[in-house]
Scaffold this active site. Structure first.
Site, mmCIF file in Angstrom:
data_model
loop_
_atom_site.group_PDB
_atom_site.id
_atom_site.type_symbol
_atom_site.label_atom_id
_atom_site.label_comp_id
_atom_site.label_asym_id
_atom_site.label_seq_id
_atom_site.Cartn_x
_atom_site.Cartn_y
_atom_site.Cartn_z
ATOM 1 N N ASP A 43 0.840 -1.206 0.000
ATOM 2 C CA ASP A 43 0.000 0.000 0.000
ATOM 3 C C ASP A 43 0.871 1.251 0.000
ATOM 4 O O ASP A 43 1.685 1.468 0.903
ATOM 5 C CB ASP A 43 -0.916 0.001 1.220
ATOM 6 C CG ASP A 43 -2.120 0.898 1.039
ATOM 7 O OD1 ASP A 43 -1.948 2.048 0.587
ATOM 8 O OD2 ASP A 43 -3.235 0.461 1.342
ATOM 9 N N SER A 87 -6.817 4.246 -1.767
ATOM 10 C CA SER A 87 -6.614 2.797 -1.811
ATOM 11 C C SER A 87 -7.866 2.044 -2.249
ATOM 12 O O SER A 87 -7.761 1.008 -2.916
ATOM 13 C CB SER A 87 -6.173 2.289 -0.437
ATOM 14 O OG SER A 87 -4.917 2.808 -0.078
ATOM 15 N N GLU A 301 -1.412 -7.918 1.986
ATOM 16 C CA GLU A 301 -1.156 -6.475 1.927
ATOM 17 C C GLU A 301 -0.115 -6.057 2.950
ATOM 18 O O GLU A 301 -0.243 -6.362 4.141
ATOM 19 C CB GLU A 301 -2.438 -5.676 2.200
ATOM 20 C CG GLU A 301 -2.201 -4.167 2.098
ATOM 21 C CD GLU A 301 -3.230 -3.325 2.840
ATOM 22 O OE1 GLU A 301 -3.309 -2.118 2.516
ATOM 23 O OE2 GLU A 301 -3.930 -3.838 3.726
ATOM 24 N N ASP A 306 2.011 2.557 3.751
ATOM 25 C CA ASP A 306 1.213 3.751 3.445
ATOM 26 C C ASP A 306 1.075 4.667 4.652
ATOM 27 O O ASP A 306 1.209 5.893 4.544
ATOM 28 C CB ASP A 306 -0.160 3.297 2.961
ATOM 29 C CG ASP A 306 -1.119 4.430 2.708
ATOM 30 O OD1 ASP A 306 -0.931 5.154 1.722
ATOM 31 O OD2 ASP A 306 -2.079 4.603 3.500
ATOM 32 N N HIS A 353 -0.947 2.774 -5.212
ATOM 33 C CA HIS A 353 -0.701 4.175 -5.542
ATOM 34 C C HIS A 353 0.682 4.580 -5.045
ATOM 35 O O HIS A 353 1.345 3.834 -4.316
ATOM 36 C CB HIS A 353 -1.760 5.092 -4.922
ATOM 37 C CG HIS A 353 -1.904 4.926 -3.442
ATOM 38 N ND1 HIS A 353 -0.995 5.442 -2.541
ATOM 39 C CD2 HIS A 353 -2.837 4.281 -2.694
ATOM 40 C CE1 HIS A 353 -1.359 5.131 -1.314
ATOM 41 N NE2 HIS A 353 -2.474 4.416 -1.374
#
Length: 477
Positions: A43, A87, A301, A306, A353
Site C-alpha cells: 500500500d 486505496s 497487503e 502507506d 498508488h
C-alpha cells in the site's frame, strides 16, 4: 435417423459430463491441476519507496526479492473520478476490473461515496448507502474464485476491514463503513456477503474494534460480537502470537487471527512475542490453503507502508517495505515446494498508488542503513566530496529523502543533528505544510512484478483494472 442422432448425442453428453452410469463411470482423464493466485499489494509503495527501501536494506547494488521477479510492468492508478486515487478504488480495480470513484469499495463505476451535499455514506462506521439509485456491487476475484471451488485467504498488517483487504470481500459506498465491512466476513450473520459461500478460509490482520460492541470498548453499534460469531461459525481463532502458532492447518478448519484493536504495529515497533510478522502470517496462510488441495487465492497487503508515508516517517515506511518483501520471499519459498517451478501458480506484486516521497540532491552512495550509519535516511553528502553535506541556498544541509507535502514543513530551516536522523520518530521535511499524518498520495505510476503461471502476460504499461483480466486469463477462470 432422428433416433440414432439423439442416442449419439446422449452418449456424447454422458461421456462429457460423467452423468450416465452413476458410480460405474470412471474417467481416464488426468484431474485438472490445482491453480493458485497470490496477489501482493504494497500500500502506497511507489517506485521511490521501493528504491529507497532497497538502499536502506541492502545498499544501492543489492536486490530485494521484488527486484528478482522476472516479469514487470508499469501501472496507471488513476481512479474513475481522481487523477490521484485512494486505496479503495485502486485495489477494487485490481480485484474487479472496474474503475470506480474514490473511497468506493468494489461497487459499479456510477457509485458515489457521498451524497449531493458531500456527506459520506456512513454514520459511526455503519453504511448509510441507499439501497437503490447509487450503483451496485461488482463481483471480486476472491468471490469468483470461491464460487469456482478455490480456497481463499486475506492477510494484512492493517485492520482487516481497511480499504485494501475490504475490496476483496465487501461492497460498500464508502470505505469508512468498517462495521458494515466486518459483518460481511461472518458467515450466517446479518450483513454477511453470501458470495463468500461458507466463508473466507484464512483471515489475518488487525482491527478487533469493528468486531466488538461499543459497550465492550469496540466500535460496533449493534451490540454484536463478531469474534464470538466467527467462533460459532467454526473458525479457529487467534488473538496473539501464541494462539496464532497453534492454529490448525489441517485442510478443513477455517482460521482467523485478529491481533490488535486497530492496525497491527509497524514492523519497527512490533513485539514478535505478541504479533506475528507479515511473513509469518503469509506462511501460515499458504500452509492452511495448500492443505486444502484444491488451489487457492491469497491476497497479502503490506498496509502500514502507506501509514508511515502519510506521517512522512521514512524509517518506518522503509522497514515495513522490507517486511513486505520478506513476506514475498516466504511465499516464493513455500510455493516452490507446493508447486515446483510455479507451473500452476501465479504471483503478482504491485502497489495501489504512489506517495509524494522524493530523493534529493546528488548524493554519494551510502550503502545500507546501520546503527551509526543512516544511509539513505541521512543527509545528502555530495558525491564529489562525501565528507561534507550538500547545502541549500542558506547553507543548511538537507536529507536524501523528503516529501512534496506533509507535517515536516519548516518555515525556517537549520542544522540537522545525527541524533535526529537516528531517531525512529524523525519526520522528513516537506515542501508544502500539512497536518500530522496528512501527507497525500501521489499520482505516479507504480511497479508490478510477476512470476509463475501466465506471468508473461504482465508487461509494458497497464492500467490497474486491466490486471484483473490478466489474472483470470492466466488461470483460465
Amino acid at each position: 435417423m432422428k433416433l440414432h442422432s439423439l442416442s449419439f448425442a446422449a452418449v456424447v453428453l454422458c461421456a462429457t459430463l460423467a452423468a450416465c452410469g452413476g458410480d460405474n463411470y470412471h474417467s481416464t482423464a488426468a484431474p485438472a491441476p490445482q491453480k493458485n493466485v497470490l496477489f501482493f499489494l504494497g500500500d502506497g509503495m511507489g517506485i521511490t519507496t521501493l528504491t529507497a527501501a532497497r538502499i536502506y536494506s541492502v545498499g544501492e547494488d543489492g536486490e530485494l526479492t521484488i527486484d528478482r521477479l522476472p516479469e514487470s510492468a508499469f501501472v496507471h492508478t488513476y481512479s474513475n473520478d481522481g487523477q490521484v486515487t485512494d486505496s479503495a478504488p485502486s485495489m477494487a480495480a485490481y480485484m474487479t476490473g472496474v474503475k470506480m470513484n474514490n473511497e468506493v469499495i468494489s461497487m459499479s463505476a456510477d457509485t458515489r461515496a457521498t451524497d449531493a451535499d458531500g456527506k459520506p455514506y456512513h454514520v459511526k462506521y455503519d453504511s448509510t448507502c441507499p439501497a437503490t439509485g447509487n450503483g451496485s456491487p461488482v463481483e471480486t476475484l476472491l468471490e469468483q474464485m470461491k464460487a469456482a471451488g478455490y480456497g481463499t485467504g486475506v492477510v494484512t498488517s492493517t485492520r482487516i476491514t481497511h480499504a485494501t483487504p475490504a475490496a476483496t470481500y465487501a461492497h460498500v459506498c464508502h470505505r469508512d463503513a468498517e462495521n458494515t465491512i466486518a459483518a460481511a466476513l461472518v458467515p450466517g450473520g446479518a450483513g454477511y456477503n453470501a458470495k463468500l459461500g461458507d466463508g473466507v478460509d484464512v483471515i489475518f490482520g488487525g482491527g478487533t474494534s469493528y468486531f466488538t460492541p461499543a459497550a465492550d470498548g469496540g466500535k460496533r453499534n449493534d451490540g454484536r460480537n463478531l469474534i464470538s460469531e466467527l467462533k460459532t461459525a467454526k473458525y479457529g481463532f487467534a488473538a496473539d502470537k501464541s494462539a496464532f502458532d497453534k492454529l490448525p492447518v489441517d485442510g478443513n478448519t477455517k482460521i482467523a487471527g485478529l491481533f490488535t484493536r486497530d492496525h497491527m504495529s509497524y514492523d519497527l515497533d512490533r513485539d514478535p512475542a505478541k504479533e506475528p510478522s507479515l511473513a509469518e502470517m503469509t506462511g501460515k496462510a499458504i500452509d492452511a490453503l495448500s492443505a486444502r488441495k484444491k488451489g487457492f487465492f491469497l491476497m497479502v497487503e503490506g498496509g502500514r507502508i502507506d501509514h508511515a508515508l502519510h506521517a512522512t516517517n521514512a524509517r518506518r515506511a522503509l522497514q515495513d517495505t522490507v517486511a513486505f518483501d520478506n513476506a514475498i520471499k516466504t511465499a516464493l519459498e513455500k510455493m516452490e515446494k507446493v508447486d515446483p517451478g510455479l507451473k500452476n501458480t501465479l504471483i503478482v506484486v504491485t502497489a495501489d498508488h504512489d506517495h509524494s516521497l522524493q530523493m534529493n540532491g546528488y548524493a554519494a552512495r551510502t550503502g545500507k542503513t546501520e546503527p551509526g550509519k543512516p544511509g539513505v535516511l541521512g543527509l545528502v553528502m555530495n558525491y564529489v566530496d562525501n565528507r561534507r553535506p550538500s547545502t541549500d541556498v542558506d547553507g543548511n544541509p538537507y536529507t536524501v529523502l523528503g516529501f512534496g507535502n506533509g507535517p515536516g514543513y519548516k518555515l525556517t530551516r537549520g542544522p540537522i543533528s545525527d541524533a535526529e536522523l537516528e531517531h525512529p520518530d524523525y519526520i522528513q521535511e516537506a515542501v508544502v505544510p500539512m497536518p500530522a499524518g496528512g501527507e497525500t498520495h501521489g499520482g505516479a505510476d507504480v511497479f508490478l512484478g510477476a512470476t509463475g503461471l501466465g506471468a508473461d502476460h504482465f508487461s509494458g504499461v497497464l492500467t490497474n483494472h486491466e490486471v484483473f483480466g490478466l489474472i483470470k486469463k492466466a488461470i483460465g477462470l
